[in-house]
Design a protein around this motif. Structure first.
Motif, mmCIF file in Angstrom:
data_model
loop_
_atom_site.group_PDB
_atom_site.id
_atom_site.type_symbol
_atom_site.label_atom_id
_atom_site.label_comp_id
_atom_site.label_asym_id
_atom_site.label_seq_id
_atom_site.Cartn_x
_atom_site.Cartn_y
_atom_site.Cartn_z
ATOM 1 N N UNK A 62 -23.945 10.795 -14.965
ATOM 2 C CA UNK A 62 -22.699 11.453 -15.352
ATOM 3 C C UNK A 62 -21.987 12.028 -14.128
ATOM 4 N N UNK A 63 -22.751 12.641 -13.232
ATOM 5 C CA UNK A 63 -22.140 13.196 -12.025
ATOM 6 C C UNK A 63 -21.501 12.102 -11.171
ATOM 7 N N UNK A 64 -22.213 10.953 -11.050
ATOM 8 C CA UNK A 64 -21.658 9.839 -10.286
ATOM 9 C C UNK A 64 -20.386 9.310 -10.943
ATOM 10 N N UNK A 65 -20.420 9.184 -12.300
ATOM 11 C CA UNK A 65 -19.249 8.684 -13.036
ATOM 12 C C UNK A 65 -18.058 9.612 -12.863
ATOM 13 N N UNK A 66 -18.307 10.915 -12.960
ATOM 14 C CA UNK A 66 -17.223 11.880 -12.782
ATOM 15 C C UNK A 66 -16.629 11.751 -11.380
ATOM 16 N N UNK A 67 -17.495 11.578 -10.388
ATOM 17 C CA UNK A 67 -17.006 11.424 -9.016
ATOM 18 C C UNK A 67 -16.162 10.159 -8.871
ATOM 19 N N UNK A 68 -16.631 9.031 -9.463
ATOM 20 C CA UNK A 68 -15.866 7.782 -9.388
ATOM 21 C C UNK A 68 -14.529 7.904 -10.105
ATOM 22 N N UNK A 69 -14.529 8.562 -11.258
ATOM 23 C CA UNK A 69 -13.280 8.751 -11.990
ATOM 24 C C UNK A 69 -12.292 9.592 -11.195
ATOM 25 N N UNK A 70 -12.811 10.570 -10.492
ATOM 26 C CA UNK A 70 -11.924 11.366 -9.646
ATOM 27 C C UNK A 70 -11.301 10.545 -8.535
ATOM 28 N N UNK A 71 -12.127 9.684 -7.894
ATOM 29 C CA UNK A 71 -11.597 8.815 -6.837
ATOM 30 C C UNK A 71 -10.580 7.830 -7.408
ATOM 31 N N UNK A 72 -10.905 7.266 -8.590
ATOM 32 C CA UNK A 72 -9.987 6.307 -9.216
ATOM 33 C C UNK A 72 -8.668 6.968 -9.568
ATOM 34 N N UNK A 73 -8.723 8.170 -10.098
ATOM 35 C CA UNK A 73 -7.498 8.892 -10.435
ATOM 36 C C UNK A 73 -6.641 9.126 -9.198
ATOM 37 N N UNK A 74 -7.298 9.508 -8.087
ATOM 38 C CA UNK A 74 -6.563 9.729 -6.845
ATOM 39 C C UNK A 74 -5.916 8.446 -6.355
ATOM 40 N N UNK A 75 -6.670 7.304 -6.458
ATOM 41 C CA UNK A 75 -6.122 6.029 -6.015
ATOM 42 C C UNK A 75 -4.941 5.602 -6.890
ATOM 43 N N UNK A 76 -5.053 5.835 -8.198
ATOM 44 C CA UNK A 76 -3.953 5.503 -9.099
ATOM 45 C C UNK A 76 -2.703 6.314 -8.774
ATOM 46 N N UNK A 77 -2.885 7.556 -8.476
ATOM 47 C CA UNK A 77 -1.738 8.389 -8.111
ATOM 48 C C UNK A 77 -1.090 7.867 -6.828
ATOM 49 N N UNK A 78 -1.923 7.474 -5.847
ATOM 50 C CA UNK A 78 -1.370 6.942 -4.601
ATOM 51 C C UNK A 78 -0.631 5.627 -4.839
ATOM 52 N N UNK A 79 -1.242 4.746 -5.671
ATOM 53 C CA UNK A 79 -0.576 3.463 -5.980
ATOM 54 C C UNK A 79 0.738 3.692 -6.698
ATOM 55 N N UNK A 80 0.757 4.644 -7.603
ATOM 56 C CA UNK A 80 1.981 4.934 -8.345
ATOM 57 C C UNK A 80 3.087 5.406 -7.407
ATOM 58 N N UNK A 81 2.713 6.265 -6.453
ATOM 59 C CA UNK A 81 3.706 6.734 -5.490
ATOM 60 C C UNK A 81 4.223 5.573 -4.631
ATOM 61 N N UNK A 82 3.291 4.679 -4.231
ATOM 62 C CA UNK A 82 3.712 3.527 -3.421
ATOM 63 C C UNK A 82 4.648 2.622 -4.203
ATOM 64 N N UNK A 83 4.343 2.399 -5.493
ATOM 65 C CA UNK A 83 5.210 1.557 -6.324
ATOM 66 C C UNK A 83 6.587 2.193 -6.492
ATOM 67 N N UNK A 84 6.603 3.508 -6.666
ATOM 68 C CA UNK A 84 7.896 4.190 -6.791
ATOM 69 C C UNK A 84 8.717 4.025 -5.511
ATOM 70 N N UNK A 85 8.031 4.131 -4.363
ATOM 71 C CA UNK A 85 8.740 3.976 -3.089
ATOM 72 C C UNK A 85 9.289 2.562 -2.941
ATOM 73 N N UNK A 86 8.478 1.542 -3.314
ATOM 74 C CA UNK A 86 8.951 0.159 -3.229
ATOM 75 C C UNK A 86 10.124 -0.076 -4.160
ATOM 76 N N UNK A 87 10.024 0.448 -5.391
ATOM 77 C CA UNK A 87 11.121 0.276 -6.335
ATOM 78 C C UNK A 87 12.404 0.920 -5.816
ATOM 79 N N UNK A 88 12.256 2.099 -5.174
ATOM 80 C CA UNK A 88 13.444 2.764 -4.635
ATOM 81 C C UNK A 88 14.051 1.948 -3.494
ATOM 82 N N UNK A 89 13.164 1.368 -2.634
ATOM 83 C CA UNK A 89 13.678 0.537 -1.538
ATOM 84 C C UNK A 89 14.420 -0.680 -2.073
ATOM 85 N N UNK A 90 13.842 -1.317 -3.101
ATOM 86 C CA UNK A 90 14.509 -2.474 -3.706
ATOM 87 C C UNK A 90 15.836 -2.081 -4.330
ATOM 88 N N UNK A 91 15.846 -0.923 -4.961
ATOM 89 C CA UNK A 91 17.087 -0.459 -5.587
ATOM 90 C C UNK A 91 18.155 -0.194 -4.528
#
Length: 459
Positions: free
Chosen positions: A78-107
């Motif tokens: 459970x501790x390992x899973x919680x740690x992985x979920x935290x890393x995944x959440x952080x990566x998703x947030x970073x990807x979302x920000x990158x996608x927003x930046x790309x969309x803004x550049x395209x716009x």
């Protein structure tokens, strides 16, 4: 001080069995009385019960230790899973920000292109207004010339006559200026068309990126709610070449597609300004022998970069959703070409991949491909499905085709480089389209491709 469980049980049994020793009791007068003994069976029963109790306690302790180990392991997981979920959440947030930046550049890029397009349109309108003014001046000059030719407004006696040669030069200069303006308008229009094409391509790319981002975020949400071992699903493979075009692909070449209820396979996509066409047949140099058996025509043969037949089963998987167009292109040895389009429907193997043309054109050129209401099945020399009872058209003409009879068309016949054979029975085995160059004229190139009907609505 810890006492082993076995020693504790022994002490308890000895203590309990002590009651079996003789006990002396004396009376008031000091006389000995009769010694009393506990029953041996009672002692055995008591000892056996204590042993069973000890064994039960030992088993319970062992079971409790095992449960504690399982709980410890689960807590670590459970501790390992919680740690992985935290890393995944952080990566998703970073990807979302990158996608927003790309969309803004395209716009931003799209806005710049729209601004350029607006400027070009304004310049074009200015050129059109200048052209209108020049036309008005030309009309006035023509009126003056007409007046001069009729003797109106000329004052020859007074020496104030206008030289016709000068007027002619003025007219020629005005005509040249008009021609220059027309040429500039054409150039501006070409630039506008290119800009519009780029804008549409960028819009398609933005749309597809937004869809991918949306799908990815949804998949990541499902991932977080189910299991830490689940990963993002890949973007679905396009079902045909036109869907690839809508995703932003504009270069003709080899792509992998996956129609509904089918395995992915590679195709050649012909990308045009209006959309993507999936090529199903090509003849160009005679490098591939098209006199093949049924199984080869069913699965396909040849090279996608050269001559090939895609395969009846793949063509069916592409078009079975309906609302598809078949485009046929061919050229002769003078490099003159023709293009024909048919809305069509194709059945599966159970009906021998019969082809049905949905709309009959009034043109004579189109009649070489049969328009039977029930559809015409596909035939090869080892599977005779044509409508001739006395012979096999595929054997007589060579190659596999939708033969209603043996004389209207066959784009899969033998490839002849001009001059064609002199023997009549050999010439009729060639690649021909009867209503264009005749049955015995061997065509130089042929291409067959399909696309959804939406491609026509955008053209």
């Amino acid at each position: 001080m810890k006492v082993p469980l076995a020693n504790l049980l022994c002490i308890t049994v000895l203590a309990s069995s002590g009651s079996s020793f003789p006990m002396e009791r004396r009376g008031a007068a000091g006389k000995e009385k009769k010694v009393q003994y506990a029953a041996w069976d009672d002692v055995n029963v008591l000892a056996h019960g204590l042993l069973q109790l000890g064994q039960g306690l030992k088993e319970h302790v062992d079971k409790t230790k095992g449960q504690m180990r399982d709980i410890t392991i689960k807590m670590k997981v459970f501790n390992v899973t919680v740690s992985e979920l935290g890393k995944l959440t952080q990566r998703l947030l970073e990807d979302n920000e990158a996608l927003k930046a790309k969309a803004k550049n395209l716009e931003d890029h799209e806005n710049q292109i729209l601004n350029v397009s607006t400027d070009l349109q304004e310049r074009t309108q200015e050129l059109v207004r200048d052209r209108q003014k020049d036309h008005e001046k030309m009309n006035k000059l023509e009126e003056k010339v007409d007046g001069m030719m009729q003797g109106e407004g000329l004052e020859v006696g007074n020496g104030n006559s206008t030289d016709p040669r000068n007027i002619q030069l003025m007219l020629e200069a005005q005509n040249k200026r008009i021609d220059d303006l027309v040429e500039r308008i054409k150039q501006q229009q070409e630039k506008l068309d290119k800009q519009n094409m780029r804008i549409r391509t960028l819009q398609n790319q933005i749309h597809m990126r937004n869809e991918r981002s949306s799908h990815r975020l949804k998949d990541d949400d499902v991932h977080l709610n189910t299991s830490s071992e689940q990963r993002d699903s890949p973007v679905a493979v396009a079902s045909d070449c036109h869907e690839l075009f809508m995703r932003g692909e504009t270069t003709s070449g080899l792509y992998t597609i996956q129609p509904a209820d089918s395995q992915p396979f590679e195709v050649y996509c012909e990308m045009t300004p209006d959309g993507g066409w999936t090529v199903i047949q090509r003849r160009q140099d005679g490098s591939i022998d098209f006199d093949q058996l049924w199984q080869a025509y069913q699965t396909g043969f040849g090279s996608l970069n050269g001559e090939f037949w895609l395969g009846l089963e793949k063509i069916y998987s592409l078009s079975k959703r309906g609302n598809y167009i078949l485009k046929v292109q061919f050229s002769d040895w003078r490099d003159e070409s023709q293009t024909i389009k048919y809305p069509f429907r194709m059945n599966g193997e159970e009906k021998n991949y019969s082809l049905q043309i949905l709309e009959s054109s009034a043109g004579n050129l189109e009649t070489s491909l049969s328009t039977e209401a029930s559809g015409v099945p596909f035939s090869t020399r080892d599977k005779d499905n044509d409508q001739k009872n006395d012979l096999n058209c595929a054997k007589q003409l060579s190659g596999g085709w939708w033969f209603s009879n043996c004389g209207r068309s066959n784009l899969n016949g033998r490839y002849f480089v001009t001059p064609a054979p002199k023997q009549r029975h050999q010439r009729k085995q060639g690649v021909f389209w009867k209503t264009w160059r005749g049955r015995y004229y061997p065509l130089k190139t042929t291409t067959m491709m399909i696309a959804p009907v939406e491609i026509e609505n955008k053209s």
